[in-house]
Design an enzyme around this catalytic site. Sequence first.
Site, PDB file in Angstrom:
ATOM      1  N   CYS A 253     -14.799  24.712  47.016  1.00 46.57           N
ATOM      2  CA  CYS A 253     -15.281  25.030  45.678  1.00 46.57           C
ATOM      3  C   CYS A 253     -14.825  26.437  45.256  1.00 46.57           C
ATOM      4  O   CYS A 253     -13.657  26.627  44.989  1.00 46.57           O
ATOM      5  CB  CYS A 253     -16.792  24.832  45.616  1.00 46.57           C
ATOM      6  SG  CYS A 253     -17.377  24.554  43.946  1.00 46.57           S
TER       7      CYS A 253
ATOM      8  N   HIS B 202     -18.421  20.068  48.222  1.00 42.70           N
ATOM      9  CA  HIS B 202     -19.089  20.807  49.310  1.00 42.70           C
ATOM     10  C   HIS B 202     -19.391  19.886  50.498  1.00 42.70           C
ATOM     11  O   HIS B 202     -20.517  19.388  50.611  1.00 42.70           O
ATOM     12  CB  HIS B 202     -20.430  21.354  48.815  1.00 42.70           C
ATOM     13  CG  HIS B 202     -20.331  22.521  47.893  1.00 42.70           C
ATOM     14  ND1 HIS B 202     -20.486  23.822  48.323  1.00 42.70           N
ATOM     15  CD2 HIS B 202     -20.105  22.583  46.568  1.00 42.70           C
ATOM     16  CE1 HIS B 202     -20.367  24.637  47.294  1.00 42.70           C
ATOM     17  NE2 HIS B 202     -20.141  23.913  46.215  1.00 42.70           N
TER      18      HIS B 202
ATOM     19  N   GLU C 292     -20.049  20.618  53.414  1.00 44.71           N
ATOM     20  CA  GLU C 292     -21.072  21.221  54.281  1.00 44.71           C
ATOM     21  C   GLU C 292     -22.484  20.827  53.840  1.00 44.71           C
ATOM     22  O   GLU C 292     -23.448  21.050  54.562  1.00 44.71           O
ATOM     23  CB  GLU C 292     -20.906  22.753  54.337  1.00 44.71           C
ATOM     24  CG  GLU C 292     -21.412  23.528  53.131  1.00 44.71           C
ATOM     25  CD  GLU C 292     -20.504  23.456  51.900  1.00 44.71           C
ATOM     26  OE1 GLU C 292     -19.519  22.692  51.924  1.00 44.71           O
ATOM     27  OE2 GLU C 292     -20.812  24.159  50.920  1.00 44.71           O
TER      28      GLU C 292
END
Length: 183
Positions: A79, A164, A166
Amino acid sequence: MRIAVLALQGAFAEHEQMLHRLGVDTFEVRQFADWQQPKDGLIIPGGESTTQSKLLHELGLFEPIRKDILAGLPVFGTCAGLILLSPMHLDTMAIDVQRNAYGRQLGSFHATAPVAGIGDDVPMTFIRAPYINQVLSPECEVLAQVDGHIVAARQGRQLVTAFHPELDDDTRIHELFLSTVTA
Ligand code: GLN
């Protein structure tokens, strides 16, 4: 293996948790002294690219990080991290980036899409995300698209995602990054 995680601002803790789940050691980069530690790769997290870029300059990290990436240090930008690797900032990756590309109405959303070399059903969380308008070099490989827009790409040992990984449970994108570190 030991991965540096840029920890000036944004979603760095989630990347560390993901790497720890995969049994990989991490350390946080907050100042130049941290950057001097031995490392096998770097993660630049999501957050606010203008803030992170300003801090990188103020802390004297911008040029050292840029130099190491250009010398082949594996890097994964998510991002804002994608924006930081583009010609707008560190300029190590040949991608033309549209910031906040999805507008205010659709600031955050979730999608599932294929990622080359990984599989068909990769979960993707977008938060005020950019996308890649186009890749500017034949060395830059498009890995994923959502609604006709490029959301993941790779150039040598540089990997970027507009989303994202994660924040989802799926570890495959991080494993892809780690495979470039060990290659
Ligand atoms: N909108 C942010 C920027 O332009 C990126 C958002 C994110 O990293 N989740 O830097």
